[in-house]
Design an enzyme around this catalytic site. Structure first.
Site, PDB file in Angstrom:
ATOM      1  N   GLY A 149     -35.216  30.162  11.815  1.00  0.00           N
ATOM      2  CA  GLY A 149     -35.878  30.706  10.627  1.00  0.00           C
ATOM      3  C   GLY A 149     -35.176  31.948  10.142  1.00  0.00           C
ATOM      4  N   ASN A 150     -35.866  32.696   9.307  1.00  0.00           N
ATOM      5  CA  ASN A 150     -35.300  33.935   8.776  1.00  0.00           C
ATOM      6  C   ASN A 150     -36.405  34.955   8.570  1.00  0.00           C
ATOM      7  OD1 ASN A 150     -36.364  33.574   5.929  1.00  0.00           O
ATOM      8  ND2 ASN A 150     -35.084  31.737   6.098  1.00  0.00           N
ATOM      9  N   ARG A 151     -36.055  36.124   8.077  1.00  0.00           N
ATOM     10  CA  ARG A 151     -36.994  37.240   8.023  1.00  0.00           C
ATOM     11  C   ARG A 151     -37.790  37.316   6.717  1.00  0.00           C
ATOM     12  NH1 ARG A 151     -33.600  42.413   9.042  1.00  0.00           N
ATOM     13  NH2 ARG A 151     -35.644  43.344   8.661  1.00  0.00           N
ATOM     14  N   ALA A 180     -36.246  31.857   0.851  1.00  0.00           N
ATOM     15  CA  ALA A 180     -35.071  31.908   1.717  1.00  0.00           C
ATOM     16  C   ALA A 180     -34.982  30.572   2.444  1.00  0.00           C
ATOM     17  CB  ALA A 180     -35.189  33.064   2.711  1.00  0.00           C
TER      18      ALA A 180
END
Length: 413
Positions: free
Chosen positions: A215-217, A283
Site C-alpha cells: 500500500g501507500n501513505r 494514489a
C-alpha cells in the site's frame, strides 16, 4: 491583553437553530476554537431546548444571548454581525432559512444575519420532506442568488427511524469549509451546477497474503476535499474511495468504496461514462504481487526468505485520457520527489506530457508533506503550458484552486 488577542483571531459567529442536530454545533464550536478562531455562539430560543447556554459559554468563552434586549448600550443586535469575519448557521432549520430569505428579524440571530457584511453560510438539517418542499427550495435559491452560501445537506439517519436527505454535514466538514470561506469568501460559489464529476481518493491495497498488503501513505484527505468542494459548488459528484474509512463522507456526494487498483479502475471507468470531469487524486499502486498466497507467509528458521514477484498495474489515468468522450476533462495528480534526473517540476512536466491529461496537480512529497497532513501546497500545470503555484493552505483551499481552473476550462468549451 485577552481582548487584544481575541481581536487578532478570525471572529466567527456560530448561529444555532432549533433542531435536534444542535448538539453537533458543540463539535463545530470546539473545532473552530481549537484551530484558533474567536467564536461567539448566537442560538435561537428553540436551540436552547437541545443544548443549554452554559455549554456554549464554556466552550466559547463568551456569554450567550438570544434576544435583542441584552447589552442594549452596546447595540448588540447590530454589533455582533458588524464585527464578524464569518457567520455560520449550524444547524439551519427550514424556519431559519425562511426568515433569512425574507428578512425577518425577531431575535438576536436573525438580526445578526441582516447586519452581517461578511460571508454567511447555512448548513441545513431537517427531514427530507422539509428540505425538498417547494417553499424551502425557493428560499434556498433566493438566498444563493444573493451570494449567501447554503450548503448541500448529507444523506443518512435522521430523527427517529427516518433516513434520507437532510442530515447535517459532519462537523469536521463544516469546520473545513469555514476555514475555506475565511480564506476565500467566493470559494463555494455555485459555478459547477449540472456538472457531473468523478473523483478518486485514498490509497489502494494489493493483497500479498490474508494478512499483508502492498500500500501507500495516502489518507484520502485531498480527494475528499476535492469531492466536498465540488459538491458544494453545485456538481453531481461520485467519489471512488480506497481505504478512507476514517473520513466523513462529503455531503452531497455518492461514495463508491473500493480496495485494490483493479477495483478502483473498474469503478472509475464505470462512473466516467457519464462524467464531464474526472479527477484522479487517488494514489493507485503501480505494482501488485503477481500471486497472492492462500495462507499467511511464515518466516521459518533455516529457510530462505521468500521472493515477492511484482506485476504492473494498469495505468488508470492514461486509460481515462485515451477513452475520454467529447469534451470531457481529465485531471491527474502527481506526488513527486526530486532526484538526480530532475526536480519535482521537471518530473511533473514530463508526466503531464506523457499522460496527456488537461490539468496536473503536483505535490512535493516527503516527511510531513502532502500525505497524512491537514494542509497542502503544490503547482497546477495545464496542457496549454500554463503553470501556477498553489500556496500552502488547507486541502480544501487547494481543491478550490483546482476547481477554479476546471470551471474556466469548462466555460471555454
Amino acid at each position: 491583553m485577552i481582548g487584544a488577542e481575541s481581536r487578532e483571531r478570525p471572529r466567527v459567529v456560530l448561529g444555532v437553530g432549533g433542531g435536534i442536530a444542535a448538539y453537533k454545533a458543540c463539535e463545530v464550536l470546539r473545532g473552530l476554537t481549537e484551530s484558533g478562531h474567536d467564536v461567539r455562539v448566537v442560538p435561537t430560543e428553540a436551540a436552547l431546548n437541545f443544548v443549554g447556554a452554559a455549554t456554549f459559554e464554556a466552550l466559547s468563552g463568551h456569554p450567550v444571548h438570544t434576544g435583542v434586549f441584552t447589552e442594549v448600550p452596546r447595540v448588540q443586535h447590530v454589533r455582533v454581525g458588524q464585527e464578524a469575519d464569518l457567520v455560520l448557521v449550524v444547524p439551519a432549520t427550514a424556519d431559519l432559512l425562511a426568515k433569512a430569505a425574507h428578512g425577518l428579524a425577531d431575535d438576536l440571530l436573525t438580526n445578526t444575519l441582516l447586519t452581517a457584511r461578511c460571508p454567511v453560510a447555512f448548513f441545513p438539517a431537517m427531514h427530507t420532506e422539509m428540505w425538498e418542499h417547494p417553499a424551502t427550495r425557493d428560499n434556498v435559491a433566493l438566498l444563493r442568488s444573493r451570494g449567501i452560501v447554503v450548503t448541500e445537506p448529507d444523506s443518512g439517519r435522521l430523527t427517529g427511524v427516518d433516513t434520507g436527505r437532510g442530515r447535517l454535514a459532519d462537523p469536521r466538514e463544516i469546520v473545513d469549509l469555514a476555514r475555506l470561506l475565511l480564506a476565500d469568501p467566493t470559494a463555494l460559489r455555485r459555478d459547477l451546477e449540472g456538472v457531473r464529476v468523478v473523483v478518486s481518493a485514498g490509497g489502494t491495497r494489493e493483497p500479498l497474503d490474508p494478512v499483508r498488503y502492498l500500500g501507500n501513505r495516502s489518507s484520502g484527505k485531498q480527494g475528499y476535499a476535492l469531492a466536498r468542494v465540488a459538491a458544494q459548488r453545485g456538481a453531481e459528484v461520485t467519489l471512488v474511495a480506497a481505504h478512507t474509512v476514517a473520513l466523513p463522507a462529503p455531503a452531497g456526494a455518492e461514495v463508491v468504496s473500493v480496495s485494490t487498483a483493479e477495483q478502483l479502475r473498474t469503478a472509475v471507468h464505470a462512473a466516467a461514462e457519464r462524467a464531464d470531469v474526472v479527477v484522479m487524486a487517488a494514489a493507485v499502486a503501480d505494482f501488485r504481487p503477481a500471486s497472492r498466497a492462500e495462507h499467511k507467509i511464515k518466516k521459518r528458521d533455516g529457510e530462505p526468505d521468500p521472493t515477492i514477484v511484482l506485476a504492473r498495474n494498469p495505468d488508470v489515468l492514461a486509460e481515462l485520457v485515451e477513452r475520454r468522450r467529447g469534451a470531457q476533462l481529465v485531471v491527474g495528480f502527481a506526488a513527486e520527489t526530486g532526484d538526480d534526473r530532475g526536480d519535482v517540476l521537471d518530473h511533473a512536466r514530463a508526466k503531464l506530457k506523457r499522460k496527456g491529461c488537461d490539468l496536473l496537480v503536483v505535490n512535493a512529497v516527503g516527511e510531513g508533506r502532502a500525505f497524512e497532513v491537514e494542509d497542502n501546497a503544490g503547482w497546477l500545470l495545464s496542457a496549454t503550458g500554463a503553470e501556477r503555484p498553489i500556496p500552502l493552505g488547507s486541502k480544501a483551499q487547494l481543491a478550490s484552486a483546482m476547481w477554479d481552473s476546471v470551471a474556466d476550462l469548462l466555460a471555454g468549451r
